[in-house]
Structures are given as C-alpha cells and as structure tokens.
Write a protein that holds these residues in place. Structure first.
Motif, PDB file in Angstrom:
ATOM      1  N   TRP A 292       0.894  -1.123   0.083  1.00 22.43           N
ATOM      2  CA  TRP A 292       0.012  -0.154   0.113  1.00 22.43           C
ATOM      3  C   TRP A 292       1.053   1.367  -0.092  1.00 22.43           C
ATOM      4  O   TRP A 292       1.813   1.235   0.766  1.00 22.43           O
ATOM      5  CB  TRP A 292      -0.772  -0.187   1.274  1.00 22.43           C
ATOM      6  CG  TRP A 292      -2.099   0.618   1.148  1.00 22.43           C
ATOM      7  CD1 TRP A 292      -2.289   1.908   1.903  1.00 22.43           C
ATOM      8  CD2 TRP A 292      -3.154   0.340   0.463  1.00 22.43           C
ATOM      9  NE1 TRP A 292      -3.819   2.201   1.484  1.00 22.43           N
ATOM     10  CE2 TRP A 292      -4.451   1.260   0.539  1.00 22.43           C
ATOM     11  CE3 TRP A 292      -3.611  -0.682  -0.415  1.00 22.43           C
ATOM     12  CZ2 TRP A 292      -5.223   1.313   0.128  1.00 22.43           C
ATOM     13  CZ3 TRP A 292      -4.697  -0.848  -1.059  1.00 22.43           C
ATOM     14  CH2 TRP A 292      -5.788   0.331  -0.700  1.00 22.43           C
ATOM     15  N   TRP A 293       0.748   2.276  -0.897  1.00 19.35           N
ATOM     16  CA  TRP A 293       1.224   3.555  -0.613  1.00 19.35           C
ATOM     17  C   TRP A 293       0.557   4.258   0.235  1.00 19.35           C
ATOM     18  O   TRP A 293      -0.566   4.518   0.198  1.00 19.35           O
ATOM     19  CB  TRP A 293       1.249   4.173  -2.241  1.00 19.35           C
ATOM     20  CG  TRP A 293       2.267   3.688  -2.975  1.00 19.35           C
ATOM     21  CD1 TRP A 293       2.250   2.592  -3.816  1.00 19.35           C
ATOM     22  CD2 TRP A 293       3.739   4.048  -3.184  1.00 19.35           C
ATOM     23  NE1 TRP A 293       3.437   2.482  -4.444  1.00 19.35           N
ATOM     24  CE2 TRP A 293       4.212   3.198  -4.200  1.00 19.35           C
ATOM     25  CE3 TRP A 293       4.496   4.751  -2.452  1.00 19.35           C
ATOM     26  CZ2 TRP A 293       5.505   3.403  -4.405  1.00 19.35           C
ATOM     27  CZ3 TRP A 293       5.827   5.105  -2.882  1.00 19.35           C
ATOM     28  CH2 TRP A 293       6.291   4.188  -3.684  1.00 19.35           C
ATOM     29  N   THR A 294       1.438   5.079   0.968  1.00 14.46           N
ATOM     30  CA  THR A 294       0.897   5.904   1.948  1.00 14.46           C
ATOM     31  C   THR A 294       1.419   7.352   1.871  1.00 14.46           C
ATOM     32  O   THR A 294       2.476   7.502   0.756  1.00 14.46           O
ATOM     33  CB  THR A 294       1.268   5.562   3.316  1.00 14.46           C
ATOM     34  OG1 THR A 294       2.607   5.329   3.541  1.00 14.46           O
ATOM     35  CG2 THR A 294       0.374   4.238   3.910  1.00 14.46           C
ATOM     36  N   ARG A 295       0.884   8.154   2.460  1.00 10.99           N
ATOM     37  CA  ARG A 295       1.752   9.617   2.458  1.00 10.99           C
ATOM     38  C   ARG A 295       1.986  10.308   3.750  1.00 10.99           C
ATOM     39  O   ARG A 295       1.084  10.315   4.688  1.00 10.99           O
ATOM     40  CB  ARG A 295       0.341  10.649   1.539  1.00 10.99           C
ATOM     41  CG  ARG A 295       0.922  12.024   1.424  1.00 10.99           C
ATOM     42  CD  ARG A 295       1.734  11.654   0.315  1.00 10.99           C
ATOM     43  NE  ARG A 295       2.552  13.096  -0.064  1.00 10.99           N
ATOM     44  CZ  ARG A 295       2.006  14.225  -0.943  1.00 10.99           C
ATOM     45  NH1 ARG A 295       0.997  14.147  -1.283  1.00 10.99           N
ATOM     46  NH2 ARG A 295       2.788  15.037  -0.998  1.00 10.99           N
ATOM     47  N   ASN A 296       3.215  10.078   4.012  1.00  9.80           N
ATOM     48  CA  ASN A 296       3.664  10.700   5.163  1.00  9.80           C
ATOM     49  C   ASN A 296       3.350   9.786   6.252  1.00  9.80           C
ATOM     50  O   ASN A 296       2.775  10.175   7.444  1.00  9.80           O
ATOM     51  CB  ASN A 296       3.411  12.197   5.394  1.00  9.80           C
ATOM     52  CG  ASN A 296       4.075  12.965   4.680  1.00  9.80           C
ATOM     53  OD1 ASN A 296       5.321  12.605   3.816  1.00  9.80           O
ATOM     54  ND2 ASN A 296       3.689  14.067   4.150  1.00  9.80           N
ATOM     55  N   GLU A 329      11.779   1.944  -5.162  1.00  8.30           N
ATOM     56  CA  GLU A 329      11.951   2.699  -3.881  1.00  8.30           C
ATOM     57  C   GLU A 329      11.497   1.593  -2.738  1.00  8.30           C
ATOM     58  O   GLU A 329      11.896   1.282  -1.557  1.00  8.30           O
ATOM     59  CB  GLU A 329      10.850   4.024  -3.685  1.00  8.30           C
ATOM     60  CG  GLU A 329      10.895   4.498  -2.411  1.00  8.30           C
ATOM     61  CD  GLU A 329      12.314   5.037  -1.866  1.00  8.30           C
ATOM     62  OE1 GLU A 329      13.091   5.221  -2.860  1.00  8.30           O
ATOM     63  OE2 GLU A 329      12.510   5.492  -0.872  1.00  8.30           O
ATOM     64  N   VAL A 330      10.220   0.895  -3.219  1.00  6.37           N
ATOM     65  CA  VAL A 330       9.636  -0.107  -2.334  1.00  6.37           C
ATOM     66  C   VAL A 330       9.915  -1.501  -2.546  1.00  6.37           C
ATOM     67  O   VAL A 330       9.653  -1.991  -3.875  1.00  6.37           O
ATOM     68  CB  VAL A 330       8.075   0.181  -2.278  1.00  6.37           C
ATOM     69  CG1 VAL A 330       7.272  -0.614  -1.227  1.00  6.37           C
ATOM     70  CG2 VAL A 330       8.070   1.670  -2.034  1.00  6.37           C
ATOM     71  N   GLY A 334       5.738  -4.782  -0.087  1.00  6.79           N
ATOM     72  CA  GLY A 334       5.814  -4.293   1.152  1.00  6.79           C
ATOM     73  C   GLY A 334       5.137  -2.990   0.908  1.00  6.79           C
ATOM     74  O   GLY A 334       4.778  -2.350  -0.095  1.00  6.79           O
ATOM     75  N   ASP A 335       4.839  -2.142   2.115  1.00  9.48           N
ATOM     76  CA  ASP A 335       4.106  -0.737   1.921  1.00  9.48           C
ATOM     77  C   ASP A 335       5.022   0.339   1.694  1.00  9.48           C
ATOM     78  O   ASP A 335       6.376  -0.022   1.989  1.00  9.48           O
ATOM     79  CB  ASP A 335       3.604  -0.364   3.256  1.00  9.48           C
ATOM     80  CG  ASP A 335       2.117  -1.135   3.590  1.00  9.48           C
ATOM     81  OD1 ASP A 335       1.627  -1.997   2.513  1.00  9.48           O
ATOM     82  OD2 ASP A 335       1.667  -1.466   4.529  1.00  9.48           O
ATOM     83  N   GLY A 336       4.859   1.470   1.028  1.00  4.31           N
ATOM     84  CA  GLY A 336       5.814   2.359   0.906  1.00  4.31           C
ATOM     85  C   GLY A 336       5.198   3.884   1.220  1.00  4.31           C
ATOM     86  O   GLY A 336       4.056   3.972   1.193  1.00  4.31           O
ATOM     87  N   ASP A 337       6.103   4.825   1.470  1.00  7.71           N
ATOM     88  CA  ASP A 337       5.570   6.138   1.792  1.00  7.71           C
ATOM     89  C   ASP A 337       6.016   6.717   0.479  1.00  7.71           C
ATOM     90  O   ASP A 337       7.101   6.816   0.147  1.00  7.71           O
ATOM     91  CB  ASP A 337       6.229   6.495   3.099  1.00  7.71           C
ATOM     92  CG  ASP A 337       5.264   7.561   3.467  1.00  7.71           C
ATOM     93  OD1 ASP A 337       3.954   7.456   3.800  1.00  7.71           O
ATOM     94  OD2 ASP A 337       5.699   8.885   3.621  1.00  7.71           O
TER      95      ASP A 337
END
Ligand code: MSP
Length: 648
Positions: A292-296, A329-330, A334-337
C-alpha cells in the motif's frame, strides 16, 4: 518461470474516483512486465480496464446527480486517458459494461449452475457497500463497522444465489501447496492458506437490492437479480480474451500474472481460482500482491486531501523518473511511503550520478581522446575480467523480474554501473592516454559503452524512452533483435561516434510540488495525558502495572528478511504476529544478524507502537533486544510459542 505466451493483467479500477498513485503503481508494474516480455520476444497480451457495476458506483453517480452509464463513461475515459498519457502499453482496455463481457459472465453463471455449483437460498448479513462484501457479525468492529475499511455496514436480507465455495476448500489448499509460487510474495500465500484453513462459507453471488449490474441469463427467468460485482469483475480476466463470445484469444489463458494490491488478495486468491475450477479453466500462474502507498505514513484519502495525483508527479519530475522511483523505492509486497525527497534522491543519486554521469564520462573521454569515436572490438582483450563480472550480473537479473522482486532487479542492475565507474577509477584513462596506451584507452571506453548498452537494454521496460535516448547515443536502437544479440549472445556494439548532449537527469534541488495541507478527518477530542505516578527509587522511574500493560508485547515469527540497500544498520523484516497481514518491521540489527539466519526464528515484538518511517519504509513494530559492549542480541522465547502469544 518461462512461458512463451505472457498474459499480464492489472485489476480493473472502480469508476467512482479518478486514478491515484496506487492505481498508477499497479499499472506501471504490469506495463514493465509486459514490455519486458515483448522485448524478449514473447507473445504478450496486457489487459487493464474499469470495473463499473455495483451499488458503490450506482450511489456515487446518484450523489452527483448523474446518469450511471454516463458517469461510468466519464471516469472510465479518465483512466484510459491517463494510461494513454503515461504511454501504458495495454493491448486491451476492458469495461465491465461492454456487451461481450456481460455475455461472458452470463455464460460462466450458467456453466457453474449446470455443474451444480450454484443454488438459490436466503441471505441475511452485514454488507459493506464500499468493499462490496458481506461480513459475519463476529468480524465487525464494534458490532457495526467494516473490518477492512472501517465504514458503517448495513444489514441486508435478500434472496440470493450462492456459489458452493465451501466445496473448493481442499482443492484450493492443494493448489497453494502444489504451486508454492502461485501467490507472490510467498508470505502472502501463507496468509491465504491460514484463512482458507479456517473454513470457507458459500458465497452469495447475486443481489436484489439494486439494479446496476449484469442480469442473470434469461433462462433463469429471475429478473430481479444482478450478479455480485466481484463475480462480474473477476470474470473480466477471461472475457477480455473472448470467453463466452469470440474465444480467439483464449490461448493466452492462463494468465502469467495478475497484479493486485493486498486489499483485494482474498478475492483473487480464493474466489477467483474457485470460479475457474468450477469452469474447468486452468488457474493463473501467479498472483502478484503489492503493498500500500501511504503519504507521510498516513493512508491516502480524499477527505484528508493527501491523495497523490500521479499526473502531477509525472509532470513535475518526469514520467520515467517517477516509474523508476516507484519500482525501485519499495520492496514489492511491502508498503511504501510517497515523499518528494525520496523521489528527488533517486533522481539525483541513482539516475543522475550513477547512470547519467557514466554516459557523460564516456562522451567526455571519447570526445577528448578520440574525437568522439568509440570502438568495442578490443574490449575482451584488455578487460575480460570486467566483462565477465558484468555478464554474470546481467544473467542473474531476469528471474528477479518475473519473481516480482522488481526492487532487487533494479538494485542488481546498478551493479554493472558500479563496475564501470570502478574501472575508470582503477585504470585512470587520463594517465593511460598520456602513457601512449591508446588501444587500452579505446578499449576502456568500449567497455563503458558496452555496460551502458546492456544496462539500457535491461532498463528499457522500466524507462522506455530514456533508454532509447541512451541507446541512440551509443549508436544503436533497442529492439528485440538487439536484445537477443547483445544480452543473450554477447554481441559487441558497432563502432559509433558520440556527441555532446545535455544531461539526461538534471539535478533536482528542491521539491517541485507544493505540499498539500493534510486535513484531519474528524476533529479528535484532545488526548488526555494518562496520569502517571512516577516514583524515583534508586534512579529508576517506577510505573504502575496498568502502564506496563499499555505496551502490547507479542511473540512473532520472522517470515521474510532482507538487507536495506544503502544502509549499514537496517534490515527489512516481515514478522508474522498471527494477524491478517504480517507486520513490516525495519530493525537496526544488520551489524549482528544476517537475513538468512533470521528467517523462521521467533522474536518478541512491541506490537502497539505508532508506525514509524525509516529510510522511507514503514515500520510497524519493534523487536526487543539487549545490547552491551559485546554487541546486540535479540530477546526470544525460550521455547517456540504460538504466533501472536502475548508476553506478560
Ligand atoms: N475494482 C476492484 C478490482 C477488481 S479486479 C477484478 C478494485 N478497484 S480499486 O480501484 O479500488 O483498486 C484497484 C487497485 O488499486 C487495487 O489493486 C488496490 O490495491 C490498488 N490501490 C488502491 N489504493 C492504493 C494505495 N494507496 N496504494 C497502492 N495500491 C492501492 O479494487
């Protein structure tokens, strides 16, 4: 996995919202795999599209006061336009409102019915419209809220047709066991196995509470039912190939990989293979599940105003730089920000310093010493060791891609660039030329050119246009034929002449997009600081038992471990705590443990820490460890304990 035909799919996107970075991520991964498959000469079919039926879409359209089909047309077109602007190389864009798709779904329904896998009954349950899923009462949060998205559920009582999912429990478990790579990364497969072992209920596959869906086949004479949106949606993967209508492309089936996000794993790894078994169709080779991509560190949502718009990012930083960043990057799964600084760092460092500068160095050296001329015929004579090292590295790459370790693929692909830069430092062409070693110097330039050529061929699927620019500077064009010749058969480049050019990856000095203000979803009551009675006794702060119990400590098993690149300290772990998903933990223990020795071992985890971010990666827990002058050791249970056991 080597196949001659490659069928690659993305999920079909709901038309209740425009595309965001998560959608772009899946689509870019799929596009990369499709491009690579084509480059290596495989017959490839790449499918994407939109998922347009169901109550959620019906309600969204009504809220906006729009006709449902017109609304679906508009948003579906916005997805398609974005993918066209992003140069996504899809072969078909399917819409579940397409007539041939609907016919295919009806055909599947009849086939399953004839097989005895569908029966009619009554259903009462808690339905989450947002997830288009029923949940048993036990799974609801506070007896009302959806365990997946947290929204309120409604009680629905309906007459429904059911699919005998329970009859497929054993067959599904056999599939997961027989094909350990059917779900990638493998940790996700374990999750699914645990879920199925817990027992499967039959699945309600029609609805009568709304209208916006595929009708049952006419012979059922039951016009108030429409198909469950997930049955309708999953079938897109075969109707797109003509299932139930013109089956001319069905020889692409089974899919080489369905790419999906972790939130829709259950539908793809349980329902979909069960439907396929019922239809006597082969099962997909892989289901690739990304995080999942999150923001901050926060989930993106429209109400918070923190959704990352992929078009804005691509416009500001360059589409292909953005593609590279997302894939590199990710770690897949896995999740990435998303952070602009991390993106800038990748552009300046990996792309600018490592790749772009190497091309500049070649252009500079060949210009200075040979009027731009580069010849590769003597490379093997002087630099066989370097060539061997590079070839070894290149030969190891392909499996990473198709095992969906795309971040590893790119990490490894940077190794040859390191070899090239090291060779320049070691052989010092500026001295060689002074010493009159003209042939050696030309051969060194040839080596650099060969490395750049190989890297651009292997990077082509990720950065299609940029790599063509590099290839052009090296006097060739990237095609399947050149790929075969250079990568597979070790062909050398023809002599060519370099020309000065602007840097490929101009340095980015600061974030190019204004940071959006994050809106708190609901004003939360100010948190009261817990009353802490602190007694000082011999310098130790005493806490009450209640305070101790505020920390949730649990036994977990490390199911995956890998080193974090560019960090001397960090390891990236997936720790199973017996929850729906393993926890991603970034731990500073690299100095004392290797990833290999950790996998399969038990650890003690602080399980209720606020997630934190380390080098852009989300960390959802902390391992207990003791450190003294001799180093660090992990604290582990003395005997193996069930995963998730609380530590008191
Ligand atoms: N319509 C269904 C899929 C049916 S496939 C037969 C659906 N659509 S969706 O539009 O909600 O999501 C599509 C994909 O986007 C999913 O794979 C989901 O995981 C992904 N993402 C949505 N938000 C995301 C992030 N924030 N980060 C990464 N991917 C996410 O589900």
């Amino acid at each position: 996995m080597s196949c001659h035909k490659s069928y690659i799919t993305t999920p079909i996107y709901y038309v209740n919202d425009v595309a965001h970075i998560g959608h772009a991520y899946t689509t870019i991964i799929a596009d990369t795999l499709a491009r690579y498959a084509r480059l290596i000469g495989q017959e490839t079919f790449f499918l994407t599209g939109t998922d347009e039926h169901g109550q959620k879409i019906e309600e969204s359209a009504k809220k906006k006061g729009k006709d449902i089909k017109a609304y679906a047309d508009e948003i579906s077109a916005s997805f398609r336009n974005l993918w066209d602007e992003f140069d996504i190389s899809y072969d078909k864009f399917i819409r579940t409102t397409d007539e041939d798709h609907k016919t295919g779904v009806q055909k599947a329904f009849s086939t399953m019915y004839e097989k005895g896998d569908i029966y009619k009954d009554k259903y009462q349950g808690h339905y989450c419209i947002s997830c288009e899923t029923f949940f048993p009462e036990l799974q609801l949060v506070d007896g009302e809220y959806c365990p997946d998205c947290g929204k309120s559920t409604t009680i629905v009582e309906e007459e429904s047709y059911f699919f005998r999912l329970s009859a497929y429990e054993e067959k599904l478990l056999n599939w997961y066991k027989e094909y350990p790579e059917c779900i990638l990364p493998k940790s996700k497969r374990n999750e699914v196995i645990r879920f199925v072992e817990g027992g499967l209920n039959d699945l309600s596959i029609t609805r009568t509470s709304f209208d916006w869906g595929v009708k049952l086949p006419e012979q059922f004479n039951d016009p108030k039912h429409v198909m469950y949106v997930w049955l309708d949606a999953l079938m897109n993967y075969v109707t797109a190939l003509g299932y139930g209508t013109d089956e001319k492309n069905m020889d692409f089936w089974p899919a080489r990989v369905h790419l999906i996000g972790k939130d829709i794993l259950r539908f793809h790894a349980i329902y979909w293979p069960a439907f396929l078994m019922s239809l006597n169709l082969p099962l997909p080779k892989h289901i690739g599940v990304h995080g999942w991509w999150t923001r901050n560190g926060e989930k993106m949502s429209k109400s918070k105003g923190n959704v990352v718009n992929p078009k804005e990012v691509a416009d500001a930083y360059g589409l292909e730089n953005f593609r590279y960043f997302m894939l590199r990057e990710v770690p897949f799964g896995g999740d990435g920000d998303f952070s602009q600084n991390a993106l800038i760092d990748r552009i300046n460092s990996d792309l600018g310093n490592d790749l772009g500068n190497l091309l500049n160095r070649l252009i500079g050296m060949s210009g200075k010493y040979f009027e731009g001329r580069v010849e590769c015929d003597k490379v093997a004579q002087y630099y066989q060791a370097e060539l061997d090292e590079v070839n070894l590295s290149i030969d190891r790459l392909e499996p990473f891609l198709f095992e969906l370790q795309i971040h590893r693929y790119l990490e490894e692909l940077w190794r040859p660039l390191g070899i090239a830069n090291k060779a320049i430092d070691k052989y010092q062409p500026w001295l060689m030329i002074k010493e009159g070693k003209v042939e050696e110097t030309m051969a060194l330039n040839g080596l650099i050119a060969m490395i750049l050529a190989q890297v651009s061929l292997m990077l082509h699927a990720v950065m299609p246009k940029t790599t063509q620019v590099i290839a052009k500077a090296l006097g060739f064009e990237i095609t399947p034929e050149r790929f075969e010749a250079i990568i597979r058969n070790g062909a050398m480049l023809e002599p060519f002449t370099t020309e000065r050019r602007d840097p490929l990856f101009p340095r980015v000095e600061e974030p190019l997009l204004a940071e959006k203000k994050v809106v708190e979803e609901e004003p939360k009551p100010p948190k009261k600081a817990p009353k802490v009675e602190v007694k000082k006794e011999e310098g130790i702060s005493l806490i009450g038992i209640d305070q101790f119990f505020q920390t949730s400590l649990k036994v977990g098993t490390i199911i995956q471990a890998e080193a974090v690149a560019k960090s001397d300290k960090l390891l990236l772990l997936q720790v199973d705590l017996g929850e729906a998903q393993p926890r991603q933990v970034v731990a500073g223990i690299k100095e004392w443990y290797t990833p290999e020795e950790l996998v399969g071992t038990q650890v003690c985890v602080v399980a209720n820490l606020k997630p934190a971010k380390l080098m852009g990666m989300k960390s959802e827990g902390m391992l207990l460890a003791a450190k003294d002058g001799d180093g660090l050791c992990l604290i582990r249970p003395e005997k193996p304990k069930a995963i998730g056991t609380p530590i008191k």
